[in-house]
Enzyme design. Structure first.
Site, PDB file in Angstrom:
ATOM      1  N   LEU A 101       0.884  -1.301  -0.131  1.00 33.94           N
ATOM      2  CA  LEU A 101       0.030   0.068  -0.143  1.00 33.94           C
ATOM      3  C   LEU A 101       0.958   1.070   0.196  1.00 33.94           C
ATOM      4  CD1 LEU A 101      -2.781  -0.913   2.567  1.00 33.94           C
ATOM      5  CD2 LEU A 101      -3.156  -0.787   0.196  1.00 33.94           C
ATOM      6  N   ASP A 102       0.681   2.267  -0.913  1.00 32.73           N
ATOM      7  CA  ASP A 102       1.245   3.483  -0.856  1.00 32.73           C
ATOM      8  C   ASP A 102       1.404   3.969   0.572  1.00 32.73           C
ATOM      9  OD1 ASP A 102       1.461   3.145  -3.376  1.00 32.73           O
ATOM     10  OD2 ASP A 102      -0.040   4.606  -4.156  1.00 32.73           O
ATOM     11  N   TYR A 103       2.432   4.782   0.851  1.00 28.44           N
ATOM     12  CA  TYR A 103       2.867   5.607   1.981  1.00 28.44           C
ATOM     13  C   TYR A 103       1.690   6.399   2.353  1.00 28.44           C
ATOM     14  CZ  TYR A 103       5.456   8.487   5.237  1.00 28.44           C
ATOM     15  OH  TYR A 103       6.041   9.302   6.381  1.00 28.44           O
ATOM     16  N   THR A 105      -1.353   5.919   1.475  1.00 30.21           N
ATOM     17  CA  THR A 105      -2.817   4.913   1.523  1.00 30.21           C
ATOM     18  C   THR A 105      -2.942   4.237   2.886  1.00 30.21           C
ATOM     19  OG1 THR A 105      -2.599   4.899  -0.831  1.00 30.21           O
ATOM     20  CG2 THR A 105      -4.012   3.249   0.335  1.00 30.21           C
TER      21      THR A 105
END
Length: 241
Positions: A101-103, A105
């Protein structure tokens, strides 16, 4: 396998903690109290700890509700990472996150040491659905735009053509929408929105193969073992049931 190692692999404590419990007669194997930590057992043995039946296993499965601003990594010297939320007694169990998961998100992240399940959950072959809740800025989605997302389209935001697989977009209002993906390209949700001139302000993954977290962020940072029903959903989605 040694008794203390099997118990530790099951996330029941550190080996030193479990050796102490074993030496004090807190562990029984097949109805017999065992005080020798090196006693050899298998996962099929009936084992109790402090009088409670336990399910010994080598594969471990956890759900982490990742907060915004946490790196999907098991180690980082500069930024907060998911390892900061994992109990110390589990940090030797070769756990790793399933995908990324993106930083910025938040939301559902499976953490396991089951390499085969991890591979299948990430593989496009199994088309595992992932649902995101996006808060965005821009004009409301039109029916034509939603149809393009549903049929798949070509994106060129990196200077070359790249195919975006069909996805399901469901609007909630002019600022919120659900997006269901079955692949995992880098920054895919944000790129899809940007393609239609909409900026994602907040992004949260709320579901993976039927396993869910709340839409709100009140439980962010929680780390718990998957229930049997949740694990079965993942196994079924990946053909491992």
């Amino acid at each position: 396998m040694r008794l203390d190692r099997l118990l530790a692999n099951s996330g029941l404590g550190t080996r030193s903690q479990l050796r102490d419990k074993i030496s004090h007669g807190s562990v029984s194997v097949n109805g017999t109290v065992i005080t020798d930590s090196s006693f050899h057992v298998s996962e099929t043995d009936s084992i109790t700890l402090d009088g409670q039946d336990i399910n010994c296993k080598n594969n471990l499965y956890f759900l982490f509700d990742k907060p915004d601003g946490v790196l999907t990594a098991m180690e980082d010297k500069r930024l907060p990472c998911i390892a900061d939320y994992i109990p110390d007694e589990l940090k030797t169990k070769k756990l790793s996150p399933v995908g990324r998961l993106d930083y910025h998100t938040s939301g559902l992240l499976i953490v396991t040491n089951d390499g085969e399940l991890s591979h299948r959950l990430q593989s496009p072959k199994y088309q595992v659905p992932k649902i995101y809740l996006a808060t965005y800025r821009g004009l409301a989605w039109t029916d034509d735009e939603t149809a393009v997302v549903a049929s798949g389209f070509t994106i060129r935001d990196k200077g070359y053509a790249e195919e975006i697989s069909p996805a399901e977009l469901k609007t909630i209002d002019q600022e919120h929408a659900y997006l269901t993906l079955r692949e995992g390209k880098t920054h895919e949700v944000r790129r899809i929105f940007a393609h239609f001139n909409k900026e994602v302000l907040e992004l949260r993954r709320i579901e993976l193969a039927g396993v869910k977290v709340t839409e709100g962020t009140g439980n962010c940072g929680s780390f718990r073992e998957l229930t049997e029903d949740e694990l079965n959903l993942l196994l079924k989605a990946t053909g491992m049931a």
